[in-house]
Design a protein around this motif. Sequence first.
Motif, PDB file in Angstrom:
ATOM      1  N   PHE A 182       0.836  -1.177   0.124  1.00  7.15           N
ATOM      2  CA  PHE A 182      -0.002  -0.111   0.143  1.00  7.15           C
ATOM      3  C   PHE A 182       0.875   1.206   0.196  1.00  7.15           C
ATOM      4  N   PHE A 183       1.765   1.233   0.970  1.00  5.08           N
ATOM      5  CA  PHE A 183       2.611   2.431   0.921  1.00  5.08           C
ATOM      6  C   PHE A 183       3.738   2.720  -0.082  1.00  5.08           C
ATOM      7  N   VAL A 184       4.518   1.654  -0.167  1.00  4.59           N
ATOM      8  CA  VAL A 184       5.652   1.669  -1.008  1.00  4.59           C
ATOM      9  C   VAL A 184       5.206   1.782  -2.654  1.00  4.59           C
ATOM     10  N   LEU A 185       4.405   0.802  -3.034  1.00  5.15           N
ATOM     11  CA  LEU A 185       3.908   0.711  -4.360  1.00  5.15           C
ATOM     12  C   LEU A 185       2.972   1.925  -4.628  1.00  5.15           C
ATOM     13  N   GLY A 186       2.171   2.253  -3.660  1.00 10.17           N
ATOM     14  CA  GLY A 186       1.167   3.664  -3.779  1.00 10.17           C
ATOM     15  C   GLY A 186       1.905   4.532  -3.932  1.00 10.17           C
ATOM     16  N   THR A 187       3.209   4.890  -3.174  1.00 11.44           N
ATOM     17  CA  THR A 187       3.785   6.141  -3.319  1.00 11.44           C
ATOM     18  C   THR A 187       4.565   6.212  -4.924  1.00 11.44           C
ATOM     19  N   ALA A 188       5.221   4.983  -5.059  1.00  9.93           N
ATOM     20  CA  ALA A 188       6.105   5.015  -6.282  1.00  9.93           C
ATOM     21  C   ALA A 188       5.170   5.211  -7.449  1.00  9.93           C
ATOM     22  N   SER A 189       4.057   4.674  -7.444  1.00  8.77           N
ATOM     23  CA  SER A 189       3.220   4.974  -8.850  1.00  8.77           C
ATOM     24  C   SER A 189       2.510   6.294  -8.685  1.00  8.77           C
ATOM     25  N   THR A 190       2.239   6.803  -7.566  1.00  5.03           N
ATOM     26  CA  THR A 190       1.875   8.087  -7.624  1.00  5.03           C
ATOM     27  C   THR A 190       2.764   9.131  -8.140  1.00  5.03           C
ATOM     28  N   ILE A 191       3.976   8.821  -7.948  1.00  6.78           N
ATOM     29  CA  ILE A 191       5.083   9.507  -8.365  1.00  6.78           C
ATOM     30  C   ILE A 191       5.636   9.528  -9.989  1.00  6.78           C
ATOM     31  N   SER A 192       5.403   8.033 -10.207  1.00  3.84           N
ATOM     32  CA  SER A 192       5.580   7.880 -11.646  1.00  3.84           C
ATOM     33  C   SER A 192       4.972   6.555 -12.115  1.00  3.84           C
ATOM     34  N   PRO A 193       3.868   6.403 -12.916  1.00  5.25           N
ATOM     35  CA  PRO A 193       3.379   5.055 -13.147  1.00  5.25           C
ATOM     36  C   PRO A 193       4.079   4.011 -13.583  1.00  5.25           C
ATOM     37  N   LEU A 194       3.877   2.972 -13.134  1.00  2.00           N
ATOM     38  CA  LEU A 194       4.847   1.758 -13.375  1.00  2.00           C
ATOM     39  C   LEU A 194       4.057   0.729 -14.315  1.00  2.00           C
ATOM     40  N   ALA A 195       4.948   0.592 -15.438  1.00  2.00           N
ATOM     41  CA  ALA A 195       4.625  -0.498 -16.342  1.00  2.00           C
ATOM     42  C   ALA A 195       4.585  -1.972 -15.758  1.00  2.00           C
ATOM     43  N   PHE A 196       3.635  -2.693 -15.935  1.00  2.00           N
ATOM     44  CA  PHE A 196       3.806  -3.977 -15.204  1.00  2.00           C
ATOM     45  C   PHE A 196       3.807  -5.106 -16.271  1.00  2.00           C
ATOM     46  N   GLU A 197       5.193  -5.741 -16.136  1.00  2.00           N
ATOM     47  CA  GLU A 197       5.312  -6.923 -17.219  1.00  2.00           C
ATOM     48  C   GLU A 197       4.669  -8.285 -16.806  1.00  2.00           C
ATOM     49  N   GLY A 198       4.070  -8.776 -17.877  1.00  2.00           N
ATOM     50  CA  GLY A 198       3.244  -9.794 -17.994  1.00  2.00           C
ATOM     51  C   GLY A 198       3.615 -11.049 -17.031  1.00  2.00           C
ATOM     52  N   LYS A 199       4.896 -11.590 -17.080  1.00  2.00           N
ATOM     53  CA  LYS A 199       5.043 -12.658 -16.184  1.00  2.00           C
ATOM     54  C   LYS A 199       5.326 -12.420 -14.882  1.00  2.00           C
ATOM     55  N   LEU A 200       5.147 -11.007 -14.274  1.00  2.00           N
ATOM     56  CA  LEU A 200       4.954 -10.801 -12.999  1.00  2.00           C
ATOM     57  C   LEU A 200       3.610 -11.472 -12.317  1.00  2.00           C
ATOM     58  N   PHE A 201       2.607 -11.562 -13.358  1.00  2.00           N
ATOM     59  CA  PHE A 201       1.330 -12.077 -12.737  1.00  2.00           C
ATOM     60  C   PHE A 201       1.517 -13.294 -12.041  1.00  2.00           C
ATOM     61  N   VAL A 202       2.605 -14.447 -12.467  1.00  2.00           N
ATOM     62  CA  VAL A 202       2.734 -15.563 -11.828  1.00  2.00           C
ATOM     63  C   VAL A 202       3.299 -15.108 -10.306  1.00  2.00           C
TER      64      VAL A 202
END
Length: 318
Positions: free
Chosen positions: A253-273
């Motif tokens: 919630f905090f780390v990814l929330g803050t990071a993506s608010t600063i700069s949108p993060l592209a999500f690589e397909g293989k990370l879904f696994v």
Amino acid sequence: MTYLLFIIGLVLLIKGADFFVDGSSKIARGLQVPPLLVGLTIVAFGTSSPEATVSIIAALDGTAGVALGNVIGSNIFNITLVVGITALLNPLKVESETIRKEIPFTLLGSIVLLVVVADTFLQGFQADALTRSDGIILLLIFSIFLYYIFEVAKNSRGNTNDMEVRTEAPKWGKNILFTIGGLAAIIFGGELVVSSATEIAISFGMTETLVGLTIVAVGTSLPELITSITAALKKESDIALGNIVGSNIFNIFFVLGTASTISPLAFEGKLFVDLILMIILTFVLLVFSRTNYRVGKMEGLFLALVYIGYMIFIIIRN
């Protein structure tokens, strides 16, 4: 030279987190904050500060694979190897509140993360990403969690009179210095880790995501491992498990929330696994915790072996 900078960065992250946790925990205890709350907040935030620093710097540098891989890899490391080794050393007792609220909240966080990044599947977008609006949603949910733990603190204050007698007066100046100095070391170390890890990845032909899931995730999770093992050896299970669960909540919630608010993060397909595995493992931790309100040595061994198998899988996958 790159490897030396990476090692120096990791040392600064680990020792900085150690000083930050030590100083801030003593300040919290001086203010009569209950041990479980210390584990869920100050210790969890302190041990998660390397992940926060690394992911935020990676987001600013445009290396989304490092930012996302770091958080997902760290959470899997925490649930499997940190819980596993800690339980092997000393079976972890689990409080009923942790089973009913904190671990389910971690599970909720993992599911929410899966939903907000599944843009192509759920919304028909052309690419999956953790956008600024997703980051704001994560931070809003994090604020609800903060409200909950401060309510716990308020309700627990009446039960800390016995602790008040046993707690010696804290050395405020020294503890504040440790807290600020530790935070500075964490920030500088994080910058070194991100830049050097990215260079290492490029030189070996590794993807940013793989580096985030392995080298960076393990490096930034060492404070959780050290803190939880120390707490378990001192038979402070509430701090050990509270630290692990709290760290995972902070990471999502905090780390990814803050990071993506600063700069949108592209999500690589293989990370879904990896993300789905994180959800499954969080559920497994919940099931293990409900067994006699403890995570025993056999469960700990199972979780540690799962992490070894996971490492083999992602290295082969690359």
